[in-house]
Design a protein around this motif. Structure first.
Motif, PDB file in Angstrom:
ATOM      1  N   HIS A   1       0.872  -1.180   0.000  1.00 33.73           N
ATOM      2  CA  HIS A   1       0.000   0.000   0.000  1.00 33.73           C
ATOM      3  C   HIS A   1       0.906   1.226   0.000  1.00 33.73           C
ATOM      4  O   HIS A   1       1.771   1.374   0.864  1.00 33.73           O
ATOM      5  N   PHE A   2       0.689   2.089  -0.964  1.00 35.43           N
ATOM      6  CA  PHE A   2       1.550   3.262  -1.126  1.00 35.43           C
ATOM      7  C   PHE A   2       0.668   4.490  -1.268  1.00 35.43           C
ATOM      8  O   PHE A   2      -0.081   4.611  -2.237  1.00 35.43           O
ATOM      9  N   ASN A   3       0.725   5.380  -0.262  1.00 32.38           N
ATOM     10  CA  ASN A   3      -0.106   6.590  -0.256  1.00 32.38           C
ATOM     11  C   ASN A   3      -1.585   6.260  -0.423  1.00 32.38           C
ATOM     12  O   ASN A   3      -2.310   6.969  -1.106  1.00 32.38           O
ATOM     13  N   ASN A   4      -2.018   5.163   0.183  1.00 31.48           N
ATOM     14  CA  ASN A   4      -3.402   4.706   0.111  1.00 31.48           C
ATOM     15  C   ASN A   4      -4.081   5.040   1.436  1.00 31.48           C
ATOM     16  O   ASN A   4      -3.772   4.425   2.463  1.00 31.48           O
ATOM     17  N   PRO A   5      -5.037   5.993   1.434  1.00 30.37           N
ATOM     18  CA  PRO A   5      -5.683   6.371   2.699  1.00 30.37           C
ATOM     19  C   PRO A   5      -6.499   5.231   3.322  1.00 30.37           C
ATOM     20  O   PRO A   5      -6.805   5.270   4.502  1.00 30.37           O
ATOM     21  N   ASN A   6      -6.835   4.210   2.541  1.00 33.87           N
ATOM     22  CA  ASN A   6      -7.601   3.073   3.045  1.00 33.87           C
ATOM     23  C   ASN A   6      -6.721   1.890   3.446  1.00 33.87           C
ATOM     24  O   ASN A   6      -7.238   0.816   3.750  1.00 33.87           O
TER      25      ASN A   6
ATOM     26  N   GLY B   1      20.357   5.024   0.094  1.00 30.38           N
ATOM     27  CA  GLY B   1      19.417   5.824   0.864  1.00 30.38           C
ATOM     28  C   GLY B   1      18.744   5.047   1.971  1.00 30.38           C
ATOM     29  O   GLY B   1      18.890   3.823   2.078  1.00 30.38           O
ATOM     30  N   ILE B   2      18.002   5.797   2.787  1.00 30.74           N
ATOM     31  CA  ILE B   2      17.211   5.236   3.870  1.00 30.74           C
ATOM     32  C   ILE B   2      15.765   5.623   3.584  1.00 30.74           C
ATOM     33  O   ILE B   2      15.458   6.813   3.442  1.00 30.74           O
ATOM     34  N   TYR B   3      14.885   4.629   3.530  1.00 33.40           N
ATOM     35  CA  TYR B   3      13.514   4.810   3.070  1.00 33.40           C
ATOM     36  C   TYR B   3      12.552   4.452   4.195  1.00 33.40           C
ATOM     37  O   TYR B   3      12.488   3.297   4.620  1.00 33.40           O
ATOM     38  N   THR B   4      11.825   5.475   4.701  1.00 33.85           N
ATOM     39  CA  THR B   4      10.982   5.301   5.883  1.00 33.85           C
ATOM     40  C   THR B   4       9.601   5.921   5.710  1.00 33.85           C
ATOM     41  O   THR B   4       8.975   6.318   6.690  1.00 33.85           O
ATOM     42  N   ASN B   5       9.098   6.010   4.510  1.00 34.08           N
ATOM     43  CA  ASN B   5       7.802   6.635   4.242  1.00 34.08           C
ATOM     44  C   ASN B   5       6.702   5.938   5.051  1.00 34.08           C
ATOM     45  O   ASN B   5       6.383   4.782   4.798  1.00 34.08           O
ATOM     46  N   PRO B   6       6.085   6.619   6.025  1.00 30.93           N
ATOM     47  CA  PRO B   6       5.035   5.986   6.820  1.00 30.93           C
ATOM     48  C   PRO B   6       3.768   5.705   6.015  1.00 30.93           C
ATOM     49  O   PRO B   6       2.892   4.970   6.472  1.00 30.93           O
ATOM     50  N   ASN B   7       3.674   6.278   4.820  1.00 26.11           N
ATOM     51  CA  ASN B   7       2.538   6.010   3.941  1.00 26.11           C
ATOM     52  C   ASN B   7       2.782   4.823   3.015  1.00 26.11           C
ATOM     53  O   ASN B   7       2.020   4.592   2.084  1.00 26.11           O
ATOM     54  N   HIS B   8       3.851   4.100   3.266  1.00 27.65           N
ATOM     55  CA  HIS B   8       4.131   2.862   2.535  1.00 27.65           C
ATOM     56  C   HIS B   8       4.103   1.730   3.552  1.00 27.65           C
ATOM     57  O   HIS B   8       4.992   1.610   4.385  1.00 27.65           O
ATOM     58  N   VAL B   9       3.042   0.919   3.485  1.00 31.17           N
ATOM     59  CA  VAL B   9       2.927  -0.232   4.373  1.00 31.17           C
ATOM     60  C   VAL B   9       2.760  -1.487   3.534  1.00 31.17           C
ATOM     61  O   VAL B   9       2.232  -1.449   2.417  1.00 31.17           O
ATOM     62  N   VAL B  10       3.252  -2.573   4.084  1.00 31.64           N
ATOM     63  CA  VAL B  10       3.177  -3.864   3.406  1.00 31.64           C
ATOM     64  C   VAL B  10       2.299  -4.773   4.253  1.00 31.64           C
ATOM     65  O   VAL B  10       2.578  -4.997   5.433  1.00 31.64           O
ATOM     66  N   GLU B  11       1.231  -5.274   3.632  1.00 36.25           N
ATOM     67  CA  GLU B  11       0.277  -6.144   4.312  1.00 36.25           C
ATOM     68  C   GLU B  11       0.554  -7.591   3.917  1.00 36.25           C
ATOM     69  O   GLU B  11       0.642  -7.911   2.732  1.00 36.25           O
TER      70      GLU B  11
END
Length: 156
Positions: free
Chosen positions: A6-11, A80-90
């Protein structure tokens, strides 16, 4: 196990874990990047995975690259270091992981390309062929940063 990114997915579901993970940007002598086709979502990706207890993070990069591709590498830097909180893996087991990934730059040392339980295909891909592949935007960002050879690692 099934994996949904899920990437920048509000749901998107709320994360319930965070795991230190790595990806590795490796090029061959022709400038092609080492990619795998993941077995859990069929997307093309840089080799990588989670750090094990008792392991230095650079060792994780070497181990994961070998396990997923058959290639031995030497870690030579940080992309780089990648920590976008709007990127979650289900994951199908109920884990929802917030992204935390360090992308290392690696240099090919030895080995022949082989697949694994995590990789249905392993290839050296030319930069101009990347648009023909199904690559998650967060992975493409790492690849683009790897090719850019920035003076400082990306932090975001």
């Amino acid at each position: 196990m099934v994996r949904i990114e899920h990437f920048n997915n509000p749901n998107a579901p709320k994360p319930n874990s965070i795991v230190v993970a790595v990806t590795v940007f490796v090029q061959d002598e022709q400038g092609r990047v080492l990619l795998i086709q993941r077995t859990d979502n069929d997307l093309w990706a840089l080799p990588g995975g989670a750090q094990d207890l008792g392991e230095y993070i650079a060792e994780t990069a070497v181990r994961e690259t070998r396990e997923e591709t058959g290639v031995d590498i030497e870690v030579t830097g940080v992309v780089g270091i990648y920590t976008n909180p709007n990127h979650v893996v289900e994951y199908s087991d109920g884990e929802v992981r917030q992204q935390f990934s360090i992308c290392f730059r690696g240099e090919y040392v030895s080995g022949q390309l082989v697949t694994s339980e995590e990789s249905s295909a392993v290839c050296w891909i030319a930069h101009n062929k990347l648009n023909n592949l199904s690559i998650h935007p967060s992975t493409r960002l790492r690849i683009d940063h790897g090719y850019a050879r920035r003076n400082e690692p990306y932090i975001g």
